[in-house]
Design an enzyme around this catalytic site. Structure first.
Site, PDB file in Angstrom:
ATOM      1  N   GLY A 159      36.444  36.589  55.892  1.00 27.79           N
ATOM      2  CA  GLY A 159      36.840  37.781  56.637  1.00 27.79           C
ATOM      3  C   GLY A 159      35.705  38.794  56.657  1.00 27.79           C
TER       4      GLY A 159
ATOM      5  N   GLY B  34      30.180  41.035  25.191  1.00 27.12           N
ATOM      6  CA  GLY B  34      31.293  41.769  25.802  1.00 27.12           C
ATOM      7  C   GLY B  34      32.545  40.910  25.725  1.00 27.12           C
ATOM      8  N   VAL B  35      33.566  41.313  26.479  1.00 25.85           N
ATOM      9  CA  VAL B  35      34.856  40.618  26.424  1.00 25.85           C
ATOM     10  C   VAL B  35      34.685  39.133  26.763  1.00 25.85           C
ATOM     11  CG1 VAL B  35      37.177  40.526  27.408  1.00 25.85           C
ATOM     12  CG2 VAL B  35      36.049  42.730  27.081  1.00 25.85           C
TER      13      VAL B  35
ATOM     14  N   GLY C 119      28.060  40.635  32.354  1.00 24.34           N
ATOM     15  CA  GLY C 119      28.836  41.513  33.222  1.00 24.34           C
ATOM     16  C   GLY C 119      28.932  40.963  34.631  1.00 24.34           C
ATOM     17  N   ARG C 120      29.643  41.692  35.462  1.00 22.91           N
ATOM     18  CA  ARG C 120      29.886  41.247  36.832  1.00 22.91           C
ATOM     19  C   ARG C 120      29.514  42.370  37.790  1.00 22.91           C
ATOM     20  NH1 ARG C 120      33.001  36.766  37.114  1.00 22.91           N
ATOM     21  NH2 ARG C 120      33.968  37.345  39.095  1.00 22.91           N
TER      22      ARG C 120
ATOM     23  N   HIS D 230      63.242  44.444  12.808  1.00 19.60           N
ATOM     24  CA  HIS D 230      62.615  43.971  11.562  1.00 19.60           C
ATOM     25  C   HIS D 230      62.954  42.514  11.334  1.00 19.60           C
ATOM     26  CE1 HIS D 230      61.069  43.958   7.487  1.00 19.60           C
ATOM     27  NE2 HIS D 230      62.200  43.340   7.134  1.00 19.60           N
TER      28      HIS D 230
HETATM   29  C1  FAD Z   1      35.999  34.478  32.178  1.00 23.68           C
HETATM   30  C2  FAD Z   1      36.779  35.677  32.652  1.00 23.68           C
HETATM   31  C3  FAD Z   1      37.931  36.059  31.976  1.00 23.68           C
HETATM   32  C4  FAD Z   1      38.655  37.151  32.413  1.00 23.68           C
HETATM   33  N1  FAD Z   1      39.789  37.489  31.738  1.00 23.68           N
HETATM   34  C5  FAD Z   1      40.510  38.550  32.126  1.00 23.68           C
HETATM   35  C6  FAD Z   1      41.703  38.896  31.449  1.00 23.68           C
HETATM   36  O1  FAD Z   1      42.104  38.237  30.481  1.00 23.68           O
HETATM   37  N2  FAD Z   1      42.410  39.959  31.906  1.00 23.68           N
HETATM   38  C7  FAD Z   1      41.981  40.707  32.971  1.00 23.68           C
HETATM   39  O2  FAD Z   1      42.659  41.672  33.331  1.00 23.68           O
HETATM   40  N3  FAD Z   1      40.856  40.404  33.634  1.00 23.68           N
HETATM   41  C8  FAD Z   1      40.116  39.336  33.235  1.00 23.68           C
HETATM   42  N4  FAD Z   1      38.992  39.006  33.930  1.00 23.68           N
HETATM   43  C9  FAD Z   1      38.602  39.849  35.089  1.00 23.68           C
HETATM   44  C10 FAD Z   1      39.450  39.484  36.293  1.00 23.68           C
HETATM   45  O3  FAD Z   1      39.284  38.122  36.596  1.00 23.68           O
HETATM   46  C11 FAD Z   1      39.062  40.343  37.485  1.00 23.68           C
HETATM   47  O4  FAD Z   1      39.140  41.702  37.114  1.00 23.68           O
HETATM   48  C12 FAD Z   1      40.006  40.112  38.655  1.00 23.68           C
HETATM   49  O5  FAD Z   1      39.982  38.773  39.063  1.00 23.68           O
HETATM   50  C13 FAD Z   1      39.627  41.019  39.843  1.00 23.68           C
HETATM   51  O6  FAD Z   1      40.545  40.820  40.861  1.00 23.68           O
HETATM   52  P1  FAD Z   1      40.157  41.058  42.394  1.00 23.68           P
HETATM   53  O7  FAD Z   1      41.357  40.654  43.158  1.00 23.68           O
HETATM   54  O8  FAD Z   1      39.604  42.401  42.557  1.00 23.68           O
HETATM   55  O9  FAD Z   1      38.946  40.049  42.684  1.00 23.68           O
HETATM   56  P2  FAD Z   1      38.805  38.478  42.554  1.00 23.68           P
HETATM   57  O10 FAD Z   1      39.780  37.929  41.590  1.00 23.68           O
HETATM   58  O11 FAD Z   1      37.368  38.233  42.326  1.00 23.68           O
HETATM   59  O12 FAD Z   1      39.235  37.937  43.981  1.00 23.68           O
HETATM   60  C14 FAD Z   1      38.516  38.210  45.138  1.00 23.68           C
HETATM   61  C15 FAD Z   1      38.814  37.133  46.154  1.00 23.68           C
HETATM   62  O13 FAD Z   1      38.301  37.532  47.410  1.00 23.68           O
HETATM   63  C16 FAD Z   1      37.653  36.428  48.028  1.00 23.68           C
HETATM   64  N5  FAD Z   1      36.681  36.969  48.972  1.00 23.68           N
HETATM   65  C17 FAD Z   1      35.642  37.780  48.726  1.00 23.68           C
HETATM   66  N6  FAD Z   1      35.025  38.143  49.873  1.00 23.68           N
HETATM   67  C18 FAD Z   1      35.692  37.525  50.866  1.00 23.68           C
HETATM   68  C19 FAD Z   1      35.535  37.503  52.272  1.00 23.68           C
HETATM   69  N7  FAD Z   1      34.603  38.234  52.885  1.00 23.68           N
HETATM   70  N8  FAD Z   1      36.387  36.752  52.992  1.00 23.68           N
HETATM   71  C20 FAD Z   1      37.357  36.031  52.392  1.00 23.68           C
HETATM   72  N9  FAD Z   1      37.559  36.025  51.066  1.00 23.68           N
HETATM   73  C21 FAD Z   1      36.739  36.768  50.306  1.00 23.68           C
HETATM   74  C22 FAD Z   1      37.038  35.694  46.845  1.00 23.68           C
HETATM   75  O14 FAD Z   1      36.736  34.358  47.193  1.00 23.68           O
HETATM   76  C23 FAD Z   1      38.162  35.793  45.832  1.00 23.68           C
HETATM   77  O15 FAD Z   1      39.083  34.760  45.984  1.00 23.68           O
HETATM   78  C24 FAD Z   1      38.240  37.893  33.535  1.00 23.68           C
HETATM   79  C25 FAD Z   1      37.086  37.512  34.234  1.00 23.68           C
HETATM   80  C26 FAD Z   1      36.365  36.420  33.799  1.00 23.68           C
HETATM   81  C27 FAD Z   1      35.141  36.010  34.569  1.00 23.68           C
END
Ligand code: FAD
Length: 474
Positions: free
Chosen positions: A122, A190-191, A278-279, A451
């Site tokens: 998109g 980190g986490v 980090g991300r 408890h």
């Molecule tokens: C190893 C690991 C462990 C984690 N554990 C936790 C946890 O325990 N608890 C927690 O709260 N968070 C955790 N996180 C963080 C969590 O995964 C993210 O904060 C969360 O996924 C963010 O959600 P989001 O919907 O913003 O993005 P995302 O989950 O990244 O989803 C974005 C989606 O958009 C799609 N997309 C992007 N651009 C486009 C486009 N232009 N067109 C179509 N599709 C597109 C991507 O393909 C993806 O599917 C973890 C992350 C990692 C890497």
């Protein structure tokens, strides 16, 4: 004529798919576009969280923790077992099956809510038009009254340690290892680095973690961070602080890692190196030049407190905007954005977003650390209660850690709750609810806790704030 929707969501991670469902619940016509492709080449909804983050990591943390406990704790319970075995292939099969079930579940939820799930890319054009390029077939332009951008984030890559998907890997690859590396390096304590390090260390890897910061778990309360450092050391995690990676050279044998700290230059040989530093927000090819939206210099889409971008009718939520990169933060922003689009009043309380690290012991907190409260100048009081004094924790053989509560000295308002110990990620929910309702520690003190339960530690920590703990010497 182009198709038209009340709301088009780009991204079906926990932010985007939740926003889509909430918008559909308001009776709006909704499309949700997502391009995620798994390593088997199949598309799946659920984003990073379900496919490569929260869920697969927790599946492996659970398996590895059970293996570790069977090795180290069962005897204390009087349980003896024969030769204890471990099968990484079976663990990975279980992990993949959980991911498949849950991502398939999202597809089902979208369908049940009459949301058009569009698989492909998109891109936001001018005038709230979206160019949708399906995985198969021709691109089309769809019209939307409102757009929600939820494109998520991707791992940061270091120029001195480029990912090769084999020896130098990101967190996703590290969740799909097919064998336990003998020696594993992790860059970043980190986490994500700690969770991945814990998984493979419990399964037998010798894990060394390199962290550039001098302080361990800088975002956590210092008392919690100190306890965590001791516990991880006991578990054999070798965490080297103040250590900056300078190079990582791969060879047939593995990875030669070099890093610097105050004492000088050091080298380390590992079989695989996981980079978890980090991300960064992911907005590649998301915004046409004339879309009216430009990411800031760190790559985040700029939004206000209601997740509105500078283009009227376009919202952005989740990891691609400011705030903690957490699934539940993104989901709640999705709910808020959908409610606002539907004309309702909605807001997000950024002060009470819980954080959890799913190590053993688990670490969870909400609100301010003691250091932050001190810095703010507000007079405060604290109370804590160790799990070593909890009957339930003793019965579980999980007595490490504590609950610590920080409250205003004047009005007793709860300012922060910090837990390190068994099920901390579950226990923190009580603290979040209390803080959401602006509770005082007296409210917690006067709340009946079953408890024996781990939650009694929260009750006792609340009592300890006023030196009234009943099962611990104040
Ligand atoms: C190893 C690991 C462990 C984690 N554990 C936790 C946890 O325990 N608890 C927690 O709260 N968070 C955790 N996180 C963080 C969590 O995964 C993210 O904060 C969360 O996924 C963010 O959600 P989001 O919907 O913003 O993005 P995302 O989950 O990244 O989803 C974005 C989606 O958009 C799609 N997309 C992007 N651009 C486009 C486009 N232009 N067109 C179509 N599709 C597109 C991507 O393909 C993806 O599917 C973890 C992350 C990692 C890497």
């Amino acid at each position: 004529m182009s198709r038209r929707f009340d709301v088009v969501v780009i991204g079906a991670g926990p932010a985007g798919y939740v926003a889509a469902i909430r918008a559909a619940q308001h009776g709006l016509s909704v499309a949700c576009i997502d391009e995620w492709q798994n390593k088997d080449g199949k598309n799946a909804f659920g984003g990073t969280c379900l496919n490569a983050g929260c869920i697969p990591s927790k599946a492996l943390l659970e398996s590895s923790e059970l293996f570790h406990r069977a090795q180290h704790e069962f005897k204390k319970h009087g349980i003896t077992i024969g030769d204890l075995g471990m099968d990484v292939t079976a663990m990975q099969k279980r992990r993949a099956s959980i991911v498949r079930q849950l991502t398939g579940g999202i597809a089902g939820l979208l369908k049940a809510n009459n949301i058009e799930g569009l698989v492909g890319h998109g891109r936001l054009l001018a005038g709230k038009k979206i160019e949708f390029t399906p995985v198969k077939g021709d691109a089309e332009v769809v019209d939307a009254d409102h757009v929600i951008l939820a494109s998520g984030s991707i791992p940061i890559e270091l120029s001195v340690a480029r990912y090769d998907g084999d020896k130098i890997v990101d967190s996703w690859d590290a969740l799909e290892f097919t064998a336990v590396p003998k020696r594993m390096g992790v860059v970043g304590a980190g986490v994500v680095g700690l969770e991945l390090g814990s998984i493979w260390a419990r399964l037998g890897a010798q894990v060394t973690v390199i962290e550039a910061m001098d302080d361990f778990l800088i975002m956590a309360d210092r008392d919690v961070a100190r306890t965590a450092a001791k516990e991880f050391k006991k578990q054999g995690l070798d965490i080297r602080l103040g250590a900056t990676l300078t190079s990582a050279e791969t060879s047939k044998k593995g990875v030669s890692v070099n890093y610097e700290d105050k004492k000088g230059t050091h080298s380390l040989e590992v079989d695989q190196l996981v980079v978890a530093v980090g991300r960064r927000p992911f907005t590649d090819s998301l915004l046409a030049e004339d879309s009216g939206i430009q990411p800031d210099d760190r790559g985040f889409i700029v939004v206000d407190d209601e997740c509105r971008t500078r283009v009227k009718g376009v919202f952005a939520i989740g990891d691609c905007v400011r705030g903690p990169m957490l699934a539940h933060k993104g989901s709640e922003e999705g709910v808020m954005a959908a409610d606002l689009i539907a004309g309702e009043i909605a807001e997000f309380n950024y002060d009470v977003v819980p954080s959890v690290i799913y190590t053993a012991p688990e670490i969870a907190w909400v609100g301010k650390t003691e250091e932050e409260v001190k810095k703010s100048g507000r007079p405060y009081k604290t109370g804590s209660f160790p799990f070593a004094a909890s009957g339930r924790a003793k019965a579980m053989e999980q007595t490490s850690g504590m609950v610590k509560i920080i409250a205003g000295a004047d009005d007793d308002e709860i300012l922060g709750v910090h837990i390190i110990g068994p099920m901390a990620g579950e226990l923190i929910a009580e603290a979040v609810l209390a803080m959401e309702f602006s509770a005082s520690t007296e409210d917690l003190q006067r709340t009946i806790h079953a408890h024996p339960s781990l939650a009694e530690a929260i009750h006792e920590a609340a009592l300890a704030v006023d030196k009234r703990a009943l099962n611990y010497i104040n």
